[in-house]
Design an enzyme around this catalytic site. Structure first.
Site, PDB file in Angstrom:
ATOM      1  CD  GLU A  44      -2.885   0.983   2.472  1.00 48.38           C
ATOM      2  OE1 GLU A  44      -2.830  -0.019   3.222  1.00 48.38           O
ATOM      3  OE2 GLU A  44      -3.772   1.855   2.556  1.00 48.38           O
ATOM      4  CG  ASN A 191      -9.494  -1.668   1.694  1.00 45.46           C
ATOM      5  OD1 ASN A 191      -9.119  -2.819   1.870  1.00 45.46           O
ATOM      6  ND2 ASN A 191      -9.282  -0.706   2.591  1.00 45.46           N
ATOM      7  CD  GLU A 192     -10.144  -2.735   6.458  1.00 43.88           C
ATOM      8  OE1 GLU A 192     -10.106  -1.671   7.093  1.00 43.88           O
ATOM      9  OE2 GLU A 192      -9.477  -3.746   6.789  1.00 43.88           O
ATOM     10  CE1 TYR A 260      -3.157  -6.353   8.874  1.00 41.62           C
ATOM     11  CE2 TYR A 260      -5.443  -5.628   8.781  1.00 41.62           C
ATOM     12  CZ  TYR A 260      -4.179  -5.702   8.222  1.00 41.62           C
ATOM     13  OH  TYR A 260      -3.929  -5.117   7.000  1.00 41.62           O
ATOM     14  CD  GLU A 315      -5.972  -4.737   4.291  1.00 44.83           C
ATOM     15  OE1 GLU A 315      -5.868  -4.406   5.494  1.00 44.83           O
ATOM     16  OE2 GLU A 315      -6.411  -3.981   3.412  1.00 44.83           O
ATOM     17  CD  GLN A 363       0.293  -2.461   3.714  1.00 42.25           C
ATOM     18  OE1 GLN A 363       1.044  -1.762   3.061  1.00 42.25           O
ATOM     19  NE2 GLN A 363      -0.904  -2.038   4.088  1.00 42.25           N
TER      20      GLN A 363
HETATM   21  O1  AHR Z   1      -2.957  -2.639   6.220  1.00 37.46           O
HETATM   22  C1  AHR Z   1      -3.223  -1.431   6.861  1.00 37.46           C
HETATM   23  C2  AHR Z   1      -4.687  -1.039   6.802  1.00 37.46           C
HETATM   24  O2  AHR Z   1      -5.438  -1.972   7.498  1.00 37.46           O
HETATM   25  C3  AHR Z   1      -5.316  -1.033   5.434  1.00 37.46           C
HETATM   26  O3  AHR Z   1      -5.110   0.159   4.756  1.00 37.46           O
HETATM   27  C4  AHR Z   1      -6.759  -1.197   5.746  1.00 37.46           C
HETATM   28  O4  AHR Z   1      -7.469  -1.831   4.703  1.00 37.46           O
HETATM   29  C5  AHR Z   1      -6.776  -2.003   7.029  1.00 37.46           C
HETATM   30  O5  AHR Z   1      -7.597  -1.467   7.977  1.00 37.46           O
END
Ligand code: AHR
Length: 511
Positions: A44, A191-192, A260, A315, A363
């Site tokens: 990103e 995205n999200e 995450y 992600e 990332q």
């Molecule tokens: O990866 C960092 C951020 O995490 C991304 O931009 C977003 O999609 C997520 O919340």
């Protein structure tokens, strides 16, 4: 007396032959190929991921290809990265691709409103897609669904994909130095969208998604487009249900989810100086991936029994407090803890390969659970890099289903499985078994029943270190690297493995 001796002997035999962990392989049930795209990455416009980390432009006196660091290119090639997601993330939902094409001195500098800083847009569509070609990786573009429009997305697709037609967009592409289209297959629509991508409801998103999905047609792309809808980033299975119910099957190829391994969003803890409790809690969050995929799959199965719509975990990874000395947003160190997250998560993806087609570690460079860290001219490979490299043998191999009975890893009254595993057969008939023991105190004895597989030679590699906090640094870049593993033996169709504490192992079985 004789009776007592008999029972003592029996107990001894049982104790010595029974391992605390059992794995049974079912090769005859093998039906699924593990998509290589599970081993994908995400880059990103965030912190020092793209600018400085990958694209250095005229900075630093090191070898570069069109401004991209050769050390990074070489490391990613060695990983055989199958795809790269770009330009975000949250950044994608404010990104206007036309600002970043054409002569660099005429590109519009922008404010990165998601992550801060001014960007001169010197890394844009051409630079990204050419880099993917160089890496032999499929590009995965995320379109702007928030500040952008359907028209802008359609034009982007025409610009990069249109082979036969002729329009001002194809003329523009040619004028900018690219005659042939790039044939981008993977397109993320938003995205999200439930958060940074527009705070939408699932209903609103579904309707908007359909407008994009209808308008984005296949400009001669041989494989067809793979359109990916936004799915949940928390256990909101209603969101999944709404998309699956409202979007017609012919308009969707994938649904993305994000997870995450964060144990406390308001204080995520240090990326390398963490306590045993924090380590355990991170592992517990990492294990949640299993439940998250399973529950989303149950909902998807209701509408798509044939599993045509794929899950895309675009992600995933560990997320800790940013280290200010890293000089960039979301910069963090990477330790054996991250190797454990990677090892077990990739096993989970492999075992769900009938539904999971793609995943993207967040990332690539200098951000979150990066595989590469850079400091000006210097570059290091992280423990996560090494796990990705060890597991690449699973890419496009045939999944061998397995059942696993694992010892428990317990702390403060909570328990999670210590061992995770997945197995695959490659085209040469070699069997690869990946194993992770997240327990930071105890080694694990594992018995693997190979079923009908008759292979009698075993070799292996291991990634481990004395402490789960161990890591590579710019001063000691080789502190954590894979080594030869000698803890596996095959006797009469049964494989015995002694897996050291906090270790990731890849075994290769052959004739
Ligand atoms: O990866 C960092 C951020 O995490 C991304 O931009 C977003 O999609 C997520 O919340």
């Amino acid at each position: 007396m004789m009776r007592a001796l008999f029972f003592t002997l029996l107990a001894f035999v049982l104790v010595t032959s029974y391992s605390q962990n059992q794995i049974k392989l079912y090769p005859e049930q093998s039906q699924t190929q593990i998509s290589k795209h599970i081993y994908g990455h995400f880059a990103e416009h965030l912190g020092r991921c793209i600018y400085d980390g990958m694209y250095a432009g005229d900075s630093y006196d090191i070898p570069k290809t069109d401004g991209v660091r050769n050390d990074v290119i070489d490391a990613l090639k060695k990983l055989q990265i199958p795809n790269l997601r770009w330009p975000g993330g949250c950044f994608a939902d404010t990104y206007h691709w036309k600002d970043a094409i054409g002569p660099k001195d005429q590109r519009k500098p922008i404010e990165n409103t998601s992550w801060g800083g001014r960007e001169d847009n010197s890394f844009g569509t051409h630079e990204f897609l050419n880099l993917c070609e160089l890496l032999d990786a499929e590009p995965y573009l995320a379109v702007n669904m928030n500040t952008g429009s359907v028209q802008e997305a359609v034009e982007w697709e025409q610009y990069v994909n249109n082979a036969n037609g002729s329009s001002y967009l194809t003329d523009l592409r040619e004028a900018n130095g690219r005659e042939k289209p790039w044939n981008v297959k993977y397109w993320g629509i938003g995205n999200e969208s439930w958060d940074c991508g527009g705070d939408m409801t699932a209903d609103y998103y579904s309707n908007l998604y359909k407008r994009y999905a209808v308008a984005m047609t296949n400009y001669g792309n041989t494989d067809g487009l793979f359109r990916i809808a936004v799915g949940p980033g928390q256990p909101d299975y209603e969101w999944t249900e709404t998309i699956m119910k409202q979007v017609p099957a012919r308009r969707i190829e994938g649904l993305s989810i994000h997870h995450y391994s964060v144990f406390n969003w308001s204080n995520k803890g240090s990326s390398y100086a963490f306590s045993e409790e924090e380590y355990f809690k991170t592992m517990k969050r990492a294990w949640f991936m299993e439940e998250f995929i399973t529950k989303n799959s149950v909902v998807m199965d209701k509408y798509d029994e044939e599993k045509r719509v794929k899950l895309i975990v675009d992600e995933w990874g560990g997320w800790y407090n940013t280290m200010p000395e890293g000089n960039g947003a979301l910069y963090q160190q990477n330790t054996i803890r991250d190797a454990m997250i990677a090892g077990m998560t990739l096993n989970i993806f492999n075992n769900h390969a009938d539904r999971v087609h793609m995943a993207n570690l967040a990332q690539t460079v200098n951000v979150l659970q990066a595989v590469i860290l850079t400091n000006e001219e210097k570059m290091i490979l992280t423990p996560t890099y090494h796990v990705m490299e060890m597991y690449k043998v699973h890419q496009d191999a045939q999944l061998v289903p397995l059942e696993i009975e694992s010892a428990s890893y317990t702390m403060n009254g909570e328990s999670i499985p210590s061992v995770s595993s997945s197995a695959s057969l490659d085209t040469e008939g070699k069997l690869h078994i990946s194993l992770t023991n997240i327990d930071h105190l105890n080694e694990q004895e594992i018995t693997v029943d190979l079923g009908s597989i008759q292979l009698n030679k075993v070799t292996g590699r291991i990634l481990t270190s004395a402490r789960v906090q161990d890591r590579n640094t710019f001063d000691q870049p080789e502190e954590v690297t894979p080594e030869t593993f000698r803890g596996a033996k095959i006797t009469k169709g049964s494989l015995k493995v002694t897996l050291p504490k906090n270790s990731v192992v890849i075994l290769e079985l052959s004739k």
